[in-house]
Design an enzyme around this catalytic site. Sequence first.
Site, PDB file in Angstrom:
ATOM      1  N   ASP A 166       0.832  -1.198   0.000  1.00  0.00           N
ATOM      2  CA  ASP A 166       0.000   0.000   0.000  1.00  0.00           C
ATOM      3  C   ASP A 166       0.873   1.257   0.000  1.00  0.00           C
ATOM      4  O   ASP A 166       2.098   1.185  -0.174  1.00  0.00           O
ATOM      5  CB  ASP A 166      -0.958  -0.017   1.194  1.00  0.00           C
ATOM      6  CG  ASP A 166      -0.246   0.025   2.543  1.00  0.00           C
ATOM      7  OD1 ASP A 166       1.000   0.144   2.593  1.00  0.00           O
ATOM      8  OD2 ASP A 166      -0.938  -0.061   3.580  1.00  0.00           O
ATOM      9  N   GLU A 169       4.004   1.090   2.241  1.00  0.00           N
ATOM     10  CA  GLU A 169       4.917  -0.049   2.079  1.00  0.00           C
ATOM     11  C   GLU A 169       4.587  -1.166   3.074  1.00  0.00           C
ATOM     12  O   GLU A 169       5.469  -1.767   3.691  1.00  0.00           O
ATOM     13  CB  GLU A 169       6.379   0.375   2.231  1.00  0.00           C
ATOM     14  CG  GLU A 169       6.974   0.937   0.970  1.00  0.00           C
ATOM     15  CD  GLU A 169       6.857   2.460   0.889  1.00  0.00           C
ATOM     16  OE1 GLU A 169       6.982   3.125   1.940  1.00  0.00           O
ATOM     17  OE2 GLU A 169       6.633   2.989  -0.207  1.00  0.00           O
ATOM     18  N   GLU A 325       7.019  14.746   8.470  1.00  0.00           N
ATOM     19  CA  GLU A 325       6.179  13.653   7.983  1.00  0.00           C
ATOM     20  C   GLU A 325       5.035  13.390   8.955  1.00  0.00           C
ATOM     21  O   GLU A 325       3.886  13.199   8.549  1.00  0.00           O
ATOM     22  CB  GLU A 325       7.022  12.393   7.809  1.00  0.00           C
ATOM     23  CG  GLU A 325       6.271  11.215   7.229  1.00  0.00           C
ATOM     24  CD  GLU A 325       7.200  10.046   6.920  1.00  0.00           C
ATOM     25  OE1 GLU A 325       7.286   9.654   5.738  1.00  0.00           O
ATOM     26  OE2 GLU A 325       7.844   9.528   7.867  1.00  0.00           O
TER      27      GLU A 325
END
Length: 367
Positions: A166, A169, A325
């Site tokens: 996905d 990963e 992130e």
Amino acid sequence: MSTVENASNADLAEHSRAIIRILQTPEGAYPASPEFSAYRGYCWFRDGAFIADAMSACGDIDSAEAFFGWCASTTMLHGDKIREAVAAARSDAPLSDSDMLPARFHFDGSRGESDWTDFQLDGYGTWLWALGEHVARHATDSQPYREAIELTVAYLASSWERPCYDWWEESLDELHISTLGCIGAGLDAASRMGVLDLAHAELAASTAAAIRDFVLTEGVIDGHLVKWVGSAAVDGSLTSLIAPLGFIAADHPVARATVDAVEADLAVAYGVHRFVVDTFYGGGQWPLLSCFAGLARAALGEPERAADYLAWAMSTATETLDLPEQVDHHLLAPDRKQEWVDRWGEVATPLLWSHAMVLRLAKELER
């Protein structure tokens, strides 16, 4: 939370555009994160496509087209492998996962040498989608990318039904709905660009239609999209299928139900988690996923809710205006954070994808 209280939204937007332009390589690739140990030296088709779409929406035409040129040249560089994969699928003897195209490449278009969970299809759909958006937005010429588009269409049409990793990963053995949405959106875009011959255009359109039918039958439980076929859980990436990908129309009942489900299960104070059992860096909240949720809310006609998601995402900027992130304000598995810090260092900062999604949502709200 580490924020810059005196910085305006305009300051962060300008910094975001500048850092993306500065870090874009001469080849046209967008580095995922310049210093993060696991990402350094690589560009992902998926991340890069969303970055290019944001730059295109902001009027940075040259930056976006440099990336599309990189995608095309990288695709052509691996054209023989694509043709081999297509032929193998047609003969009912598909290539092994390790022989399929990877999710990330070096800036020169070569495959990475390190051991990485690499077989993903989403990026090959997203680059076609982002190119299609750019062509429609700026009335540019897609002819230079024709052969690469044809190769990508054939690759996706031959492989969309097989499981792959996905966005994150993970979960190689599943059919992921976000991945299918990326593929379908890319094929839709390719079929409309007017650059394909009749056979390729029909292949792209018919495959996109088949994927949409599959997603709306096999990928829906309790009225909303699910993480993968057979699961009842949601994933933060699912809102992207409503906006900006537009693979599921905003006026379809599944759209609102999906955004509501993601918000109910994964959003805390407008910070969105990836999925409920996430343990990566403790399972934090991702600014880019909040921006996807905001884009979906905007598409549903709720700009005020969208603005709340944008405000949260922007609040995660560091004192130097870099966006991470993820952040650890609300960890799902706090006892698992340190193992990732020990392995790879602190959370990837700046992450160009985060900067791009803030730009893209801010631009949408200007409308």
